[in-house]
Scaffold this active site. Structure first.
Site, PDB file in Angstrom:
ATOM      1  N   THR A   1       0.818  -1.223   0.000  1.00  0.00           N
ATOM      2  CA  THR A   1       0.000   0.000   0.000  1.00  0.00           C
ATOM      3  C   THR A   1       0.846   1.266   0.000  1.00  0.00           C
ATOM      4  OG1 THR A   1      -1.494   1.292   1.408  1.00  0.00           O
ATOM      5  CG2 THR A   1      -0.130  -0.296   2.515  1.00  0.00           C
TER       6      THR A   1
ATOM      7  N   TYR B   1      -1.236   0.338  10.168  1.00  0.00           N
ATOM      8  CA  TYR B   1      -1.581  -0.417   8.964  1.00  0.00           C
ATOM      9  C   TYR B   1      -0.414  -0.389   7.971  1.00  0.00           C
ATOM     10  CZ  TYR B   1      -3.548  -1.181   4.352  1.00  0.00           C
ATOM     11  OH  TYR B   1      -3.760  -1.618   3.076  1.00  0.00           O
TER      12      TYR B   1
HETATM   13  N1  UFG Z   1     -12.442  10.608   4.301  1.00  0.00           N
HETATM   14  C1  UFG Z   1     -13.302  11.595   4.768  1.00  0.00           C
HETATM   15  N2  UFG Z   1     -14.519  11.200   5.268  1.00  0.00           N
HETATM   16  C2  UFG Z   1     -14.910   9.900   5.330  1.00  0.00           C
HETATM   17  C3  UFG Z   1     -14.018   8.897   4.851  1.00  0.00           C
HETATM   18  C4  UFG Z   1     -12.792   9.294   4.351  1.00  0.00           C
HETATM   19  O1  UFG Z   1     -12.984  12.777   4.742  1.00  0.00           O
HETATM   20  O2  UFG Z   1     -16.019   9.622   5.815  1.00  0.00           O
HETATM   21  C5  UFG Z   1     -11.151  11.036   3.770  1.00  0.00           C
HETATM   22  C6  UFG Z   1      -9.988  10.427   4.532  1.00  0.00           C
HETATM   23  O3  UFG Z   1      -9.629  11.224   5.625  1.00  0.00           O
HETATM   24  C7  UFG Z   1      -8.913  10.371   3.444  1.00  0.00           C
HETATM   25  C8  UFG Z   1      -9.709  10.152   2.160  1.00  0.00           C
HETATM   26  O4  UFG Z   1     -11.051  10.527   2.462  1.00  0.00           O
HETATM   27  O5  UFG Z   1      -8.259  11.582   3.367  1.00  0.00           O
HETATM   28  C9  UFG Z   1      -9.701   8.720   1.712  1.00  0.00           C
HETATM   29  O6  UFG Z   1     -10.058   7.918   2.818  1.00  0.00           O
HETATM   30  P1  UFG Z   1     -10.369   6.351   2.708  1.00  0.00           P
HETATM   31  O7  UFG Z   1     -10.704   5.864   4.065  1.00  0.00           O
HETATM   32  O8  UFG Z   1     -11.325   6.117   1.598  1.00  0.00           O
HETATM   33  O9  UFG Z   1      -8.979   5.774   2.224  1.00  0.00           O
HETATM   34  P2  UFG Z   1      -7.548   5.863   2.934  1.00  0.00           P
HETATM   35  O10 UFG Z   1      -6.739   6.783   2.081  1.00  0.00           O
HETATM   36  O11 UFG Z   1      -7.581   6.159   4.355  1.00  0.00           O
HETATM   37  O12 UFG Z   1      -7.079   4.359   2.896  1.00  0.00           O
HETATM   38  C10 UFG Z   1      -7.401   3.516   1.835  1.00  0.00           C
HETATM   39  C11 UFG Z   1      -7.485   2.076   2.318  1.00  0.00           C
HETATM   40  C12 UFG Z   1      -6.139   1.563   2.669  1.00  0.00           C
HETATM   41  C13 UFG Z   1      -5.145   1.877   1.594  1.00  0.00           C
HETATM   42  C14 UFG Z   1      -5.153   3.336   1.340  1.00  0.00           C
HETATM   43  C15 UFG Z   1      -4.200   3.779   0.318  1.00  0.00           C
HETATM   44  O13 UFG Z   1      -8.336   1.968   3.424  1.00  0.00           O
HETATM   45  O14 UFG Z   1      -6.226   0.174   2.823  1.00  0.00           O
HETATM   46  O15 UFG Z   1      -6.442   3.691   0.884  1.00  0.00           O
HETATM   47  O16 UFG Z   1      -4.237   5.214   0.343  1.00  0.00           O
HETATM   48  F1  UFG Z   1      -3.907   1.499   1.937  1.00  0.00           F
END
Ligand code: UFG
Length: 337
Positions: free
Chosen positions: A121, A145
């Site tokens: 990731t 993670y």
């Molecule tokens: N976000 C919000 N509100 C929400 C959900 C998410 O503002 O309700 C924001 C998060 O803070 C982040 C972005 O949207 O900035 C993307 O969030 P996600 O939870 O969709 O994805 P992440 O970037 O946290 O993580 C995901 C997967 C991981 C992977 C990663 C790679 O969960 O397994 O992408 O970036 F490794």
């Protein structure tokens, strides 16, 4: 004897990315054998090959499955994968991801299966001040993670040196979209990912979307991510498998689009695609979030011949919007056909 020479053990094959990979593997003539604990996956998503329920913590069960199917390779998707949760429950992440993978690799080696395609990731990178990340960028994870996935990368290198394990390691960015045929979708419990939550707000299942932080050092203050369509992602996995079959050895590949979208830009695109208002509210930053994660994919394009097809946010959101957005909807659709 269930050896075909085309069996691939897919850990996490009942999950979002794993089930899409199984569909693609089956289309490419492989037999995807799903190994999944169903802690986060869904039995309903196992539709393209045999299912072996089991937990990576259970070495005896793994040995049994390797002996039965004698897979030529492993695609290893099974993992806990929520950034926020990993910050409050790091022990679960180290145990499930790192110890689970150690069991898997030892079982694979004992069974003589040495080719592994591993889901790593971009969360292994941490913050790099607006830099376009690539395979050589130093990994400094900000959350447990990402740290657990980096540890697995190290583990694979050690087993490569000592036991001849060949690993194609994909560091991927934010996976989005769904099977364009609508056969499977992205189902998590609880849902934490941005696009599925936005779509739940669009359908009125949630009143509004919380934007986690609007004071980041990014153009509109919200986090920037590189979104990649799950169909393009699993295509790269099949190319990675062929790379291993051709004896080309261990290699790391980043998979992204080279283009970042902010949380606000994703919301705007979802409003356009769905035609719904999507109310938002600003909330505090989520622990462990990097401001910007965007990568180049030159190596995957040049060396694997990867040609991503659905790189625009609109097609990812459109495919997600059309797909069964939850196992209940999936069951309803099945029973009405
Ligand atoms: N976000 C919000 N509100 C929400 C959900 C998410 O503002 O309700 C924001 C998060 O803070 C982040 C972005 O949207 O900035 C993307 O969030 P996600 O939870 O969709 O994805 P992440 O970037 O946290 O993580 C995901 C997967 C991981 C992977 C990663 C790679 O969960 O397994 O992408 O970036 F490794």
């Amino acid at each position: 004897m269930e050896r075909t020479g085309r069996n691939v053990l897919v850990t996490g094959g009942a999950g979002y990315i794993g089930s899409h990979a199984c569909k693609r593997l089956a289309a490419a003539g492989y037999v995807p054998v799903t190994f999944d604990s169903l802690v986060t996956g869904w039995e309903e998503a196992v539709r393209f090959g045999p299912f072996e329920p089991g937990d990576l913590a259970d070495r005896a069960r793994l040995d049994e499955v390797f002996a039965r199917w004698q897979p030529v390779a492993v695609m290893h998707f099974a993992a806990l994968s929520q950034v926020g949760e990993s910050m409050s429950q790091p022990g679960r992440y180290w145990r499930a991801n790192v110890l689970g993978t150690l069991n898997l690799i030892e079982a694979a080696v004992a069974a003589g299966c040495r080719d592994i395609v591993f889901s790593s990731t971009c969360a292994t990178y941490g913050d790099h001040d607006g830099l376009l990340l690539d395979e050589d960028t130093p990994q400094r994870p900000l959350n447990a993670y990402g740290a657990s996935k980096r540890a697995i990368e190290d583990m694979l290198r050690d087993f490569g040196a000592s036991h001849g394990v060949n690993a194609v390691i994909f560091r991927y960015f934010n996976v989005a979209g769904a099977d364009p045929d609508g056969e499977i979708g992205e189902w998590h419990r609880p849902e934490t990912h941005l696009i599925p939550i936005i779509l739940e707000v669009a359908t009125g299942q949630r009143p509004s979307l919380k934007i986690y932080g609007d004071d980041y050092a990014t153009p509109d203050g919200t986090c920037v991510r590189d979104y990649i369509h799950v169909g393009d992602l699993v295509e790269a996995h099949v190319l990675g498998l062929r790379w291993l079959e051709a004896g080309r050895g261990s290699r790391v590949f980043c998979l992204g689009s080279g283009h970042g979208f902010s949380v606000r830009e994703v919301i705007e695109e979802a409003r356009r695609v769905t035609g719904h208002a999507i109310p938002v509210e600003t909330a505090p930053r989520r622990a462990g979030d990097a401001a910007r994660l965007v990568c180049g994919s030159r190596r995957a394009v040049e060396e694997l011949g990867w040609q991503p097809q659905r790189t625009d946010l609109a097609s990812m959101i459109t495919d997600a919007w059309r797909s069964p957005r939850g196992v209940e909807e999936f069951r309803r659709r099945l029973s009405s056909t």
